[in-house]
Design an enzyme around this catalytic site. Structure first.
Site, PDB file in Angstrom:
ATOM      1  N   SER A  24      -1.375  58.518 -42.194  1.00 48.08           N
ATOM      2  CA  SER A  24      -1.566  57.306 -41.400  1.00 48.08           C
ATOM      3  C   SER A  24      -2.683  57.463 -40.367  1.00 48.08           C
ATOM      4  CB  SER A  24      -0.234  56.925 -40.738  1.00 48.08           C
ATOM      5  OG  SER A  24      -0.269  55.606 -40.268  1.00 48.08           O
ATOM      6  N   ASP A  78     -16.737  59.662 -42.690  1.00 52.27           N
ATOM      7  CA  ASP A  78     -17.654  58.567 -43.018  1.00 52.27           C
ATOM      8  C   ASP A  78     -18.879  58.555 -42.110  1.00 52.27           C
ATOM      9  OD1 ASP A  78     -16.029  57.765 -45.063  1.00 52.27           O
ATOM     10  OD2 ASP A  78     -15.061  56.151 -43.942  1.00 52.27           O
ATOM     11  N   LYS A  81      -1.095  57.588 -46.869  1.00 51.50           N
ATOM     12  CA  LYS A  81      -0.414  56.409 -46.305  1.00 51.50           C
ATOM     13  C   LYS A  81      -1.460  55.495 -45.673  1.00 51.50           C
ATOM     14  CE  LYS A  81       2.951  54.964 -42.826  1.00 51.50           C
ATOM     15  NZ  LYS A  81       1.987  54.227 -41.998  1.00 51.50           N
TER      16      LYS A  81
END
Length: 725
Positions: A468, A479, A493
């Protein structure tokens, strides 16, 4: 006629034996739903059918899934029910939806009551075996994982399964050096305690078990929280509670002090110590004392907690004294307790390189906590993960560290807002994550609160327990090209939950209905991909140290699928791709020459083989050989001055056959200390990789941590403020 008469007599005798057995066995009292349970279930159903991200009608089809999930949660290893029980209960397979909609919970409670009866019977049978002989020269095995096995078809099959379980319990104690008389006493007490524990299960526990079978049948991360569970969830998020500052555990029916929290009323008073047992609790200066011996631990804890500045009185049986010793009265004033053990911590490691020593910091973050209530009240010093990490980073700068590793292993997530703010400490005020709700509306969470607190080399360590919010942070760092992600692929998740108070919805002033944690959205990386199912893939992978059986989001049959949306307009702030080939080469070279890492690979291979075989030997000679090899490995794990382990610490980690509340508290604490001293080969290698990244950034391509496979040495623990060897 004579044969019929003999058969009738035998049948009557058998029936009388069963009746005697039932009379002798103290079954737990049947549980019935509380008045508020049916209303809470209906409220939850209405909420889930309207607002869940994956809204599913509560009908016969979902009822069947709830039934399967309920049995799986009650008897996951197929140890208690018989197949005939399951066949009989199957009549309710398509009626559990009606139980909720008509507010009649008798069917799910009947299933739970049968589970308790069967569990009591299994424990009673286990106790009955203790007076009989067991053959440890016989070559037979016990199946380790029975989840995929059928339920026992007959009572005889069930009893044979439990005979082997008792034999394994006995053998573990025997290998640890206990004689048969001591073993019989330990196991008799264990099985009897299990029966008594069944009697302490409340209707609230049964209701929560059923409701979570319902919620997780819809989607894995939707949960029901009863009033007490909701309170504990709030405590975990804000990392604070009001109490006396004592960590308790149940030992022999007593609430026993396992740890005193620094600065808490219990420690400051000087009246309590580790090992003391609480026998009674009173409220205020003159309230009646309530005997708590034999109580459930959470019930005792609830009595001890209270309002700030209120008084609580305890009757204490001092540590190491007998049950007839004099009781010591203690009066304490409750105060707010900060849960420091669950907060962010930092340690500084020294890495040996070709040019000397290099300092790399490790910040361990157990969860993305946030005290929302304090934030809403305008408390400028409210507790949060990002704020704590920011403070640690400032302190680490004074220690002149050259690289930072954020350890998110087994961090299951928490506040989405904290994940965004934490990302900002390393990337700045940029978009961090996208969320899409059930209507398909997409929003972008951009960090606007935190500036860059660390712009040096960075690593993020994850494993399959990282979920999460941990995945949001790791994905954003990846990224933006800001740092290296190291470890195992994460949990996967990619969903967002909110907590809804059923009492607030019902406008009920007294908290009796509990809370519902509901999945309301799915999150996506700034590059448009979701972490759902697939998780975050590390730049540099380390071996999976845990169970290799299906784990994480992909292990759930009803998880949301992986998908992608449009990327946001973002620009990388760094580029690690140029470093990766050299970092990977150094990593591979170093681990080939690092004994700890190679030993870990051997341990993993052995564990995988055992799980693949799925059996453990019940032959004493075979097990003694396995134990000797295990002890030799523990010596290696704890060897060397780098660990700080005490001589002979491995003895505290060798299997003693006891459960956590059966051994002496001093030995249990020694085992905890020994576990903390075990060399963490994955962490050591991740620290070395970050050190390598520092070298590359400095243009020192040939002078790296890979020049020496020596373990990084922890030189300062900022949570303690002291140097360590």
């Amino acid at each position: 006629m004579g044969q019929k008469l003999i058969g009738f007599v035998l049948a009557m005798a058998a029936a009388l034996q069963v009746a005697k057995a039932d009379a002798a066995l103290a079954y737990p009292p049947p549980l019935k739903p509380a008045a508020q349970d049916a209303k809470a279930a209906r409220l939850a159903a209405d909420l889930l059918s309207r607002y869940h991200y994956k809204a599913i009608p509560l009908d016969d089809a979902l009822s069947g899934q709830v039934f399967d999930q309920y049995l799986k949660s009650l008897d996951p290893e197929k140890l208690y029910f018989l197949q005939s029980d399951v066949d009989r209960m199957a009549a309710d397979r398509t009626r559990l939806d009606d139980a909720i909609l008509t507010e009649d919970l008798s069917a799910p409670f009947a299933i739970f009551n049968l589970y308790e009866r069967r569990a009591a019977e299994r424990m009673a049978f286990a106790r009955s075996l203790l007076s009989k002989g067991l053959d440890f020269e016989r070559d037979e095995t016990l199946m380790i994982d029975r989840k995929d096995q059928p339920w026992p078809a007959t009572e005889a099959e069930s009893q044979d399964l439990w005979r082997k379980r008792v034999k394994n319990d006995w053998l573990r104690l025997r290998l640890a050096g206990q004689d048969d008389a001591a073993i019989r006493k330990v196991l008799d007490k264990r099985y009897d305690s299990n029966i008594k524990r069944l009697a302490k299960i409340s209707s609230a526990d049964a209701f929560q078990a059923f409701m979570n079978a319902y919620t997780t049948a819809i989607e894995p991360h939707t949960n029901y929280l009863g009033p007490r569970a909701a309170e504990n969830f709030d405590i975990a998020m804000r990392l604070s509670l009001v109490g006396i500052g004592a960590v308790l555990m149940e030992i022999d029916g007593y609430a026993t002090i396992r740890e005193l929290v620094a600065g808490g009323p219990a420690m400051v008073s000087g009246q309590l110590k580790v090992g003391d047992r609480i026998v009674a609790v009173g409220q205020g200066a003159a309230g009646p004392m309530e005997d708590v011996v034999g109580w459930r631990l959470d019930d005792t804890v609830a009595l001890i907690r209270g309002a700030v500045a209120s008084t609580v009185r305890l009757d204490i049986l001092p540590a190491d004294s007998g049950p007839d010793a004099s009781i010591k009265p203690v009066t304490l004033v409750r105060n707010a307790i900060k849960m420091q053990d669950s907060a962010a911590k930092a340690k500084v490691y020294s890495v040996t390189t070709g040019e000397g020593k290099r300092a790399v910091a490790v910040i361990t973050l157990p969860s993305f906590y946030e005290d929302i209530a304090a934030l809403q009240k305008g408390d400028k010093d409210y507790r949060s993960a990002a704020r704590d990490v920011a403070q640690l980073l400032q302190e680490l700068k004074t220690q002149k560290v050259e690289g930072v590793l954020i350890d998110l292993r087994n961090n299951g997530g928490g506040s989405l807002r904290e994940a965004v703010a934490l990302t900002g400490l390393f990337v700045g005020k940029v978009p961090v994550v996208q969320t899409r709700n059930a209507k398909g509306d997409i929003s972008v969470s951009t960090n606007t609160d935190t500036g860059v607190a660390w712009n040096g080399p960075l690593g993020v360590l994850i494993n399959k327990g990282s979920a999460s919010a941990s995945e949001i942070f790791a994905a954003a760092i990846q990224d933006y090209g800001r740092g290296l992600v190291i470890g195992e692929p994460s949990f996967g998740k990619g969903t967002v939950q909110t907590v809804a108070s059923l009492d607030r919805i019902a406008k009920n002033p007294t908290p009796v209905f509990g809370d519902l944690k509901v999945t309301i959205a799915q999150f996506f990386r700034v590059n448009g991909a979701t972490t759902q199912l697939r998780g975050v893939t590390p730049d540099i992978r380390t071996p999976a140290t845990g169970d290799d059986t299906p784990f994480g989001e992909s292990s759930f049959g009803n998880a949301l699928p992986w998908t992608r949306i449009k990327a946001v307009d973002y620009a990388a702030v760094g580029d690690i791709t140029a470093q990766l080939p050299r970092l990977l080469a150094w990593h591979e070279s170093r681990v080939q020459r690092t004994p700890d890492y190679q030993g870990l690979l051997e341990d993993i291979a052995k564990a995988q083989d055992q799980r693949k075989n799925n059996v453990i030997s019940l032959n004493e000679a075979v097990r003694r050989k396995e134990r000797a090899a295990s002890e030799k490995r523990l010596v290696a794990l704890l060897g060397g001055v780098e660990t700080g382990a005490a001589p002979g610490a491995e003895s505290a980690l060798v299997d003693d056959g006891l459960q956590f509340n059966e051994r002496k508290l001093a030995k249990d604490l020694a085992a905890k200390k020994a576990r903390e001293a075990v060399n963490d080969a994955i962490l050591n290698e991740a620290v070395s990789i970050v050190s390598d990244s520092v070298a590359l950034k400095e243009g020192k391509a040939q002078i790296t941590a890979s020049a020496s496979p020596t373990r990084p040495v922890m030189v300062k623990d900022l949570s303690k403020g002291s140097s360590e060897p």
